[in-house]
Design a protein around this motif. Structure first.
Motif, PDB file in Angstrom:
ATOM      1  N   VAL A 139      19.252  -6.933   3.188  1.00 51.80           N
ATOM      2  CA  VAL A 139      19.255  -8.227   3.876  1.00 51.80           C
ATOM      3  C   VAL A 139      20.615  -8.906   3.757  1.00 51.80           C
ATOM      4  CG1 VAL A 139      18.290 -10.561   3.819  1.00 51.80           C
ATOM      5  CG2 VAL A 139      16.777  -8.587   3.706  1.00 51.80           C
ATOM      6  N   PHE A 140      21.181  -8.919   2.556  1.00 53.79           N
ATOM      7  CA  PHE A 140      22.460  -9.611   2.354  1.00 53.79           C
ATOM      8  C   PHE A 140      23.636  -8.839   2.916  1.00 53.79           C
ATOM      9  CE2 PHE A 140      19.877 -12.283  -0.205  1.00 53.79           C
ATOM     10  CZ  PHE A 140      20.544 -13.500  -0.276  1.00 53.79           C
ATOM     11  N   ALA A 141      23.511  -7.531   3.107  1.00 54.51           N
ATOM     12  CA  ALA A 141      24.596  -6.722   3.681  1.00 54.51           C
ATOM     13  C   ALA A 141      24.934  -7.154   5.108  1.00 54.51           C
ATOM     14  CB  ALA A 141      24.228  -5.242   3.652  1.00 54.51           C
ATOM     15  N   GLU A 142      23.998  -7.825   5.775  1.00 54.11           N
ATOM     16  CA  GLU A 142      24.274  -8.336   7.123  1.00 54.11           C
ATOM     17  C   GLU A 142      25.352  -9.423   7.104  1.00 54.11           C
ATOM     18  OE1 GLU A 142      20.741  -9.480   9.247  1.00 54.11           O
ATOM     19  OE2 GLU A 142      19.610  -7.822   8.367  1.00 54.11           O
ATOM     20  N   TYR A 143      25.625  -9.990   5.915  1.00 57.36           N
ATOM     21  CA  TYR A 143      26.590 -11.078   5.788  1.00 57.36           C
ATOM     22  C   TYR A 143      27.868 -10.656   5.079  1.00 57.36           C
ATOM     23  CZ  TYR A 143      22.620 -13.736   7.304  1.00 57.36           C
ATOM     24  OH  TYR A 143      21.565 -14.205   8.060  1.00 57.36           O
ATOM     25  N   GLY A 144      27.958  -9.385   4.644  1.00 61.05           N
ATOM     26  CA  GLY A 144      29.159  -8.906   3.984  1.00 61.05           C
ATOM     27  C   GLY A 144      28.833  -7.856   2.937  1.00 61.05           C
ATOM     28  N   THR A 145      29.780  -7.627   2.060  1.00 61.09           N
ATOM     29  CA  THR A 145      29.642  -6.609   1.018  1.00 61.09           C
ATOM     30  C   THR A 145      28.922  -7.188  -0.199  1.00 61.09           C
ATOM     31  OG1 THR A 145      31.697  -5.590   1.749  1.00 61.09           O
ATOM     32  CG2 THR A 145      30.904  -4.990  -0.442  1.00 61.09           C
ATOM     33  N   VAL A 146      27.837  -6.542  -0.572  1.00 63.32           N
ATOM     34  CA  VAL A 146      27.070  -6.966  -1.740  1.00 63.32           C
ATOM     35  C   VAL A 146      27.634  -6.265  -2.972  1.00 63.32           C
ATOM     36  CG1 VAL A 146      24.784  -7.040  -2.806  1.00 63.32           C
ATOM     37  CG2 VAL A 146      25.004  -7.312  -0.318  1.00 63.32           C
ATOM     38  N   LYS A 147      28.108  -7.047  -3.939  1.00 60.52           N
ATOM     39  CA  LYS A 147      28.678  -6.475  -5.163  1.00 60.52           C
ATOM     40  C   LYS A 147      27.615  -6.205  -6.220  1.00 60.52           C
ATOM     41  CE  LYS A 147      32.380  -8.325  -6.869  1.00 60.52           C
ATOM     42  NZ  LYS A 147      33.412  -9.298  -7.300  1.00 60.52           N
ATOM     43  N   ASN A 148      26.633  -7.099  -6.318  1.00 59.22           N
ATOM     44  CA  ASN A 148      25.652  -6.968  -7.388  1.00 59.22           C
ATOM     45  C   ASN A 148      24.366  -7.711  -7.011  1.00 59.22           C
ATOM     46  OD1 ASN A 148      24.681  -6.266  -9.973  1.00 59.22           O
ATOM     47  ND2 ASN A 148      25.351  -8.210 -10.819  1.00 59.22           N
ATOM     48  N   VAL A 149      23.232  -7.163  -7.443  1.00 61.39           N
ATOM     49  CA  VAL A 149      21.936  -7.809  -7.268  1.00 61.39           C
ATOM     50  C   VAL A 149      21.182  -7.718  -8.586  1.00 61.39           C
ATOM     51  CG1 VAL A 149      19.706  -7.738  -6.075  1.00 61.39           C
ATOM     52  CG2 VAL A 149      21.792  -7.219  -4.815  1.00 61.39           C
ATOM     53  N   GLN A 150      20.612  -8.842  -9.020  1.00 58.83           N
ATOM     54  CA  GLN A 150      19.790  -8.874 -10.225  1.00 58.83           C
ATOM     55  C   GLN A 150      18.438  -9.479  -9.879  1.00 58.83           C
ATOM     56  OE1 GLN A 150      22.390 -11.282 -12.716  1.00 58.83           O
ATOM     57  NE2 GLN A 150      22.716  -9.507 -14.027  1.00 58.83           N
ATOM     58  N   VAL A 151      17.376  -8.762 -10.203  1.00 59.21           N
ATOM     59  CA  VAL A 151      16.016  -9.256 -10.012  1.00 59.21           C
ATOM     60  C   VAL A 151      15.390  -9.358 -11.402  1.00 59.21           C
ATOM     61  CG1 VAL A 151      13.788  -8.869  -8.911  1.00 59.21           C
ATOM     62  CG2 VAL A 151      15.878  -8.113  -7.753  1.00 59.21           C
ATOM     63  N   PRO A 152      15.393 -10.563 -12.001  1.00 63.38           N
ATOM     64  CA  PRO A 152      14.821 -10.712 -13.340  1.00 63.38           C
ATOM     65  C   PRO A 152      13.328 -10.372 -13.359  1.00 63.38           C
ATOM     66  CG  PRO A 152      16.168 -12.611 -12.783  1.00 63.38           C
ATOM     67  CD  PRO A 152      16.006 -11.795 -11.526  1.00 63.38           C
ATOM     68  N   GLU A 201      29.448 -15.280   0.868  1.00 64.43           N
ATOM     69  CA  GLU A 201      28.345 -15.956   0.187  1.00 64.43           C
ATOM     70  C   GLU A 201      27.910 -17.195   0.963  1.00 64.43           C
ATOM     71  OE1 GLU A 201      29.494 -16.515  -3.903  1.00 64.43           O
ATOM     72  OE2 GLU A 201      29.122 -14.406  -4.364  1.00 64.43           O
ATOM     73  N   THR A 202      28.879 -17.962   1.447  1.00 68.56           N
ATOM     74  CA  THR A 202      28.554 -19.153   2.235  1.00 68.56           C
ATOM     75  C   THR A 202      27.792 -18.775   3.498  1.00 68.56           C
ATOM     76  OG1 THR A 202      30.487 -20.322   1.370  1.00 68.56           O
ATOM     77  CG2 THR A 202      29.550 -21.150   3.427  1.00 68.56           C
ATOM     78  N   ALA A 203      28.229 -17.724   4.173  1.00 68.22           N
ATOM     79  CA  ALA A 203      27.545 -17.270   5.395  1.00 68.22           C
ATOM     80  C   ALA A 203      26.116 -16.839   5.089  1.00 68.22           C
ATOM     81  CB  ALA A 203      28.319 -16.120   6.037  1.00 68.22           C
ATOM     82  N   ALA A 204      25.918 -16.134   3.976  1.00 75.58           N
ATOM     83  CA  ALA A 204      24.576 -15.689   3.600  1.00 75.58           C
ATOM     84  C   ALA A 204      23.680 -16.872   3.276  1.00 75.58           C
ATOM     85  CB  ALA A 204      24.661 -14.732   2.403  1.00 75.58           C
ATOM     86  N   ILE A 205      24.208 -17.851   2.559  1.00 76.38           N
ATOM     87  CA  ILE A 205      23.426 -19.045   2.217  1.00 76.38           C
ATOM     88  C   ILE A 205      23.012 -19.776   3.489  1.00 76.38           C
ATOM     89  CG2 ILE A 205      23.550 -21.338   1.153  1.00 76.38           C
ATOM     90  CD1 ILE A 205      25.370 -19.985  -1.016  1.00 76.38           C
ATOM     91  N   GLU A 206      23.966 -19.988   4.379  1.00 74.46           N
ATOM     92  CA  GLU A 206      23.669 -20.697   5.630  1.00 74.46           C
ATOM     93  C   GLU A 206      22.694 -19.924   6.509  1.00 74.46           C
ATOM     94  OE1 GLU A 206      27.499 -21.488   7.353  1.00 74.46           O
ATOM     95  OE2 GLU A 206      27.955 -23.057   5.881  1.00 74.46           O
TER      96      GLU A 206
END
Length: 103
Positions: free
Chosen positions: A20-33, A55-60
């Protein structure tokens, strides 16, 4: 900087978020607690992108979006607060005197 992603379905995994986040750029890290006792995801995650602009684009783009039956809450992650001691408020198990009684 990191992104907080809340109100996630408990079925969401790291790879789902990366896609999902790759649509907004390069994902460096994901943490799912996960819950320590059950091992089940806790319903939120943290995602790190390669730039502030991504990150701003993904948030928006994702804040408030419906995904997997839930409305996502996406914003800049806040620094972890220092919660102090985790020893029950400083109580001692021997009456609080600091000394063991010997009989």
């Amino acid at each position: 900087m990191s992104i907080y992603v809340g109100n996630l379905s408990y079925e969401v995994g790291e790879n789902d978020l990366k896609q999902v986040f790759a649509e907004y750029g390069t994902v460096k890290n994901v943490q799912v607690p996960t819950d320590r006792e059950t091992g089940r995801p806790r319903g939120f995650a943290f995602v790190e992108m390669s730039s502030d602009a991504e990150e701003t684009a993904a948030i928006e783009g994702l804040d408030g979006a419906e995904w997997m039956g839930r409305d996502l809450k996406v914003n800049k992650a806040k620094p972890k607060e220092d919660r102090g001691s985790s020893f029950g408020g400083g109580r001692r198990g021997n009456g609080g005197s600091g000394y063991s009684k010997r009989y």
